[in-house]
Design an enzyme around this catalytic site. Structure first.
Site, short mmCIF file in Angstrom:
data_model
loop_
_atom_site.label_atom_id
_atom_site.label_comp_id
_atom_site.label_asym_id
_atom_site.label_seq_id
_atom_site.Cartn_x
_atom_site.Cartn_y
_atom_site.Cartn_z
CB SER A 46 -0.93 0.02 1.22
OG SER A 46 -0.19 -0.19 2.41
CD GLU A 181 -7.62 -5.40 1.35
OE1 GLU A 181 -6.50 -5.92 1.31
OE2 GLU A 181 -7.86 -4.24 0.96
O1 KIV Z 1 -0.46 -3.45 1.57
C1 KIV Z 1 -1.21 -3.34 2.55
O2 KIV Z 1 -1.22 -2.34 3.26
C2 KIV Z 1 -2.10 -4.44 2.86
C3 KIV Z 1 -3.20 -4.17 3.85
C4 KIV Z 1 -4.31 -3.45 3.18
C5 KIV Z 1 -3.65 -5.39 4.51
O3 KIV Z 1 -1.99 -5.48 2.31
#
Ligand code: KIV
Length: 266
Positions: A46, A181
């Protein structure tokens, strides 16, 4: 406080105490989250969206992930560090071995991989080689273009059955943890009950064994100005960031977060 290990997480599941996880990408926030008692720091891909400003996680490279994992590692004395294999970094088992080695050598204790039952062989072989794996199921942002958007997964019974089967197949293959998720609350509860490894949820209701949120989301920061329904702004009513992080840990531990309105129905 003792170091958090995989054994700690399995122990928390066994005694019914919720596991706390937040994304984290740098040293200062790693120290703040660790000091607040967050057990698992997720160096999530993310970061492609919240740090780099992309509109998806697809542009993130293994080198990006290794850089941020090393930043977090330097300042998190007791948390367990979980790092994402980014888009296409586990397209073949051989790529998964090499890229997991890069992230483990940068400081990760465990690797998270998005996918489904097709990952079973890769997970078995990683675990045999000393790499604990968290399998990320449900809404998997790296496949946003296949899913046609960021949508709740497992709402139809056939999809729900597939998710149940995939989760248990990956546990049998050797996954040390599962992450769900954006799946309906009831489905996440069933999978958490059936799995013997810890199941962490995001947009998956309160019955999972633990919770994760994107750090910037829970601090009320958003590039788009919108935040998903499963997010709670923990800065609201708090004087500073350390207090917001502590409020998150307490809310997860006392199961006051997530509330019903943060979850999805089938
Ligand atoms: O990359 C990320 O932050 C994630 C979360 C949304 C679980 O995979």
């Amino acid at each position: 406080m003792p170091d958090v290990t995989l054994t700690t997480l399995h122990g928390l599941k066994a005694k019914g105490e919720k596991i706390t996880m937040l994304t984290c990408y740098d040293a200062t926030f790693a120290k703040a989250a660790s000091d607040a008692g967050v057990e698992v720091l997720l160096v999530g891909d993310s970061l492609g969206m919240v740090l780099q400003g992309h509109d998806s996680t697809l542009p993130v490279s293994v080198a990006d992930m290794a850089y941020h994992t090393a930043c977090v590692k330097r300042a998190a004395p007791r948390s367990l560090i979980l790092a994402d294999l980014p888009f296409m970094a586990h397209a073949t088992p051989e790529q998964a071995f090499a890229n997991s080695a890069t992230l483990m050598q940068a400081g990760a204790h465990m690797i998270k991989i998005e996918g489904a039952a097709w990952l079973a062989e890769t997970i078995t072989r990683l675990a045999e080689r000393g790499v604990p794996v968290c399998a990320h199921l449900g809404l998997t942002p790296q496949t946003v273009n296949v899913m046609g958007g960021y949508k709740v997964q497992g709402r139809q019974e056939s999809q729900a059955q597939q998710l149940r089967e995939d989760a248990l197949a990956l546990e049998r293959a050797g996954a040390a943890m599962l992450l769900l998720e954006c799946v309906p609350t009831e489905l996440a509860a069933q999978i958490s009950q059936a799995a013997s490894v810890p199941v962490i949820g995001i947009g998956a209701g309160s019955a999972t064994d633990g919770q994760v949120l994107v750090l910037h989301d829970m601090l009320g920061l958003s590039l788009s100005g919108r935040s998903p329904r499963f997010v709670k702004n923990f800065m609201a009513g708090q004087p500073d960031i350390p207090s917001a992080l502590t409020a998150y840990v307490e809310a997860v531990k006392h199961v006051t977060f997530p509330a019903t309105e943060h979850g999805f129905s089938a």
